[in-house]
Enzyme design. Structure first.
Site, short mmCIF file in Angstrom:
data_model
loop_
_atom_site.label_atom_id
_atom_site.label_comp_id
_atom_site.label_asym_id
_atom_site.label_seq_id
_atom_site.Cartn_x
_atom_site.Cartn_y
_atom_site.Cartn_z
N ASP A 61 0.69 -1.18 0.06
CA ASP A 61 0.05 0.10 -0.04
C ASP A 61 0.88 1.22 0.02
O ASP A 61 2.05 1.10 0.48
CB ASP A 61 -0.97 -0.10 1.17
CG ASP A 61 -1.75 1.35 1.43
OD1 ASP A 61 -2.19 1.85 0.38
OD2 ASP A 61 -1.37 1.73 2.58
N ASP B 191 -1.49 -1.12 5.94
CA ASP B 191 -1.71 -0.39 7.49
C ASP B 191 -3.22 -0.10 7.88
O ASP B 191 -3.25 0.20 8.78
CB ASP B 191 -0.70 0.79 7.68
CG ASP B 191 -1.45 2.08 6.95
OD1 ASP B 191 -1.70 1.99 5.60
OD2 ASP B 191 -1.58 2.97 7.57
N ASP C 179 -7.16 -1.58 3.45
CA ASP C 179 -6.02 -2.68 3.06
C ASP C 179 -6.52 -4.13 3.63
O ASP C 179 -5.93 -5.13 3.21
CB ASP C 179 -4.68 -2.44 3.70
CG ASP C 179 -4.23 -1.03 3.13
OD1 ASP C 179 -4.42 -0.67 2.12
OD2 ASP C 179 -3.39 -0.29 3.86
#
Length: 645
Positions: free
Chosen positions: A345, A542, A546
């Site tokens: 990410d 995080d 996600d």
């Protein structure tokens, strides 16, 4: 404050008072931990005593031998019988006990006792190996705070951590373990966060900064406001991960466990056939046949094979825990080594997750400070990260914010508010692209190509300025990607940010594949696509958005210090100090563990085959068979322990 200081000595007295019950419990637990080793040594001692008195007191010697059998073999026999009764299966415990009893039946009392002793000793060493490999993780649990000094009206009271509520004010004295997640109200100190992040260097903490339960306060006293109940603290989540890691069995170990039952039945069947057929087909005497059958039963047992996996896996898990890498189980550690691509990410993972204002461009006739002041005044009521960054920039420049009225969020655009009678709007340039003057469009393209997020500022329905913000990449991001490339692992970035911004950040970090403008569902589809193309995929993230991608990947890795609770729960591996370089270390550790497990399996099978061949071709004394077989078990355990380094 005077009342508070009067009650502190009483609280100290309660905290420091010795607890005899706890001391007795700790002593009992210590004895239980060493129970197997004590039984093995007791069995060996009795064996030597019986051997020494064999010539002058043979009957008494047999009684001592039987005692040695019972001391060293009772636990193993019980485990073997439970497996036979409950699971209707055979295991190595029952094979070893059967071999020892068979040796005793033909008068080889000392050989049977030696088998029991060495088998019990190898079992004790395996338990010790497992305990040693778990120690670095389990030590976390011992740091779990039990009480806290809560400030109440009229003084302080020592209370169980389970009673703490969000908003409670606590006093943590120098050298004490912080009992709950919270924010420092007053005081400053250096806090050792090794139990959370794996970093042993204390971190300086001042008022307004967060602290974690289970970390150790340094030289200063801290007043802390609780922000999370005990069961919701990061430390409690770590303990949950530890418990899962200790109970989770890797795929290879599950295969070995299934194979053990089948193999044990084959060994028993072969032993029975040998006893029945060898005298008829080979002309062996009954005593010789039974003796060789007992040797075969010993050397063919899969003790070393069964011990090839878990000591190595637990050692690797322990190794990772010392460096701030928590694995939820051996299966996930094993899968890391197969990874061909790591997908990151962007925000909060490759980047710091804290955007900063980098550029402010305004129309002629407007003062930059005036535009920023009005922009920050409008954003002051928003919790959006970009809004907080704008307000922070105004504070750095020493600006006083103006009162904003009628502030509202405009879907697909941004926000607007009335300040000093005029309407100010801040939002995405793409939403009003047709209204932007030429200089605005050109500046937007330039800023976005630099990886910056751009907002347009509108006053009285006229675009008067552009505000650019950038979320800087983590200092170790480029090195982390480079280390993955050296391991032959590709990297990808999956983000919801605009493609132009994503490409700029991705290029700066050195990422191989970059995908922008993704919703959470799009991230899942890209992870599936990468799995189809490359096989095993690691996803690193995080945030809550996600979580679906983390669950879809072969292995999900969450950022522990800055990650959301949902990401921590869904992920298979947690980086407690958010150090991206640890991903390459985790893959290397996984590959080392797999290599050692393969070594152990090949070695164990080779020893079994050599001993079986030696028994039938040349003949092996039972004590030598015991030493060769159980010695190989000890060697594979010690080989697995190398991963602790």
């Amino acid at each position: 404050m005077q009342a508070i200081h009067k009650t502190i000595p009483a609280a100290d007295k309660m905290a420091n008072q010795p607890n005899p019950r706890r001391n007795k419990r700790q002593t009992l637990l210590s004895l239980l931990r060493h129970k197997e080793m004590l039984q093995a040594l007791g069995s060996g001692t009795l064996m030597l005593i019986a051997w020494g008195m064999h010539n002058w007191a043979p009957l008494l010697s047999i009684i001592v031998y039987i005692t040695a059998y019972a001391v060293g073999g009772w636990g193993k026999a019980r485990d073997g019988i439970e497996t036979l009764v409950k699971d209707r299966d055979l295991d190595v415990n029952l094979l070893m006990i059967a071999a020892a009893m068979g040796a005793a039946a033909i008068g080889y009392w000392n050989e049977g006792a030696m088998l029991i002793f060495i088998f019990a000793l190898s079992g004790a060493l395996e338990s010790f190996a497992s305990e040693r490999s778990r120690k670095d993780i389990s030590a976390l649990i011992s740091l779990k705070p039990e009480t806290a000094l809560r400030i109440e009206e009229g003084g302080m009271r020592l209370v169980p951590v389970s009673e703490l509520q969000v908003g409670d004010l606590l006093l943590v004295k120098p050298g004490e373990v912080i009992p709950a997640d919270g924010v420092i109200e007053s005081g400053s100190s250096a806090v050792n966060q090794a139990s959370i992040t794996g970093e042993s260097i204390p971190v300086d903490k001042i008022a307004g900064e967060g602290v974690y339960a289970g970390t150790l306060n340094g030289e200063g006293a801290l007043y802390i406001e609780v922000t999370s109940p005990s069961e919701g603290s990061l430390f409690s989540k770590i303990i949950t991960l530890v418990e899962e890691a200790q109970s989770e069995v890797p795929h290879t170990q599950r295969f070995i466990q299934r194979f053990e039952g089948i193999y044990a039945r084959i060994v028993v069947g072969a032993t029975v056939c040998l006893i029945v057929l060898a005298p008829l087909l080979l002309g062996w005497s009954w005593e010789m046949t039974f003796y060789k059958s007992m040797v075969f039963l010993v050397v063919a047992s899969p003790c070393a094979l069964v011990s090839s996996i878990m000591p190595a896996m637990l050692s690797a898990i322990s190794n990772g825990a010392r460096k701030g890498m928590l694995f939820k189980g051996g299966a996930h550690l094993e899968n890391l080594g197969y990874a061909s691509v790591v997908a990151f990410d962007k925000t909060g993972t490759l980047t710091m997750g804290n955007p900063e204002v980098t550029d402010l461009v305004v129309e002629e006739g407007y003062e930059p400070d005036e535009v920023l002041q009005h922009c920050a005044s409008a954003e002051n009521l928003s919790d959006h990260p970009l809004a907080r960054a704008i307000v922070k920039e105004a504070g750095i420049r020493g600006m006083d914010l103006l009162p904003a009225e009628e502030m509202k969020s405009v879907a697909g655009w941004g926000i607007e508010a009335r300040i000093s009678g005029d309407v100010w709007k801040i939002g995405k340039p793409s939403a009003i692209e047709e209204k932007l003057p030429k200089w605005c469009r050109e500046e937007v393209l330039k800023l976005e190509s630099e990886g910056k997020t751009v907002s347009v500022i509108v006053h009285r329905e006229i675009p008067v300025g552009l505000l650019a913000l950038r979320d800087n990449i983590r200092p170790q991001a480029r090195e982390a990607v480079a280390r993955l490339r050296k391991l032959g692992v590709q990297s990808a970035m999956l983000t919801g940010d605009h493609n132009t911004t994503a490409k700029a950040i991705g290029r700066e970090a050195g990422v191989d594949q970059i995908y922008g403008d993704l919703l959470p569902a799009d991230k899942v589809e890209h992870v599936k696509s990468l799995r189809e193309k490359y096989g095993h995929v690691i996803m690193v993230g995080d945030g809550v958005n996600d979580a679906p991608a983390l669950a879809t990947a072969s292995v999900g890795v969450a950022m522990g210090a800055s990650g959301s609770g949902t990401a921590l729960e869904v992920a298979d591996v947690v980086l407690m100090n958010d150090d991206l370089e640890r991903i390459a270390e985790a893959i290397t550790l996984s590959r080392r563990a797999r290599r050692i497990m393969k070594q152990n399996i090949v070695f164990a099978i080779s020893v079994i085959l050599l001993l079986i061949a030696g028994n039938f071709i040349q003949g092996i004394p039972l004590p030598l068979g015991v030493i060769g077989h159980e010695g190989s078990t000890i060697l594979v355990i010690l080989n697995g322990l190398r991963l602790l380094r």
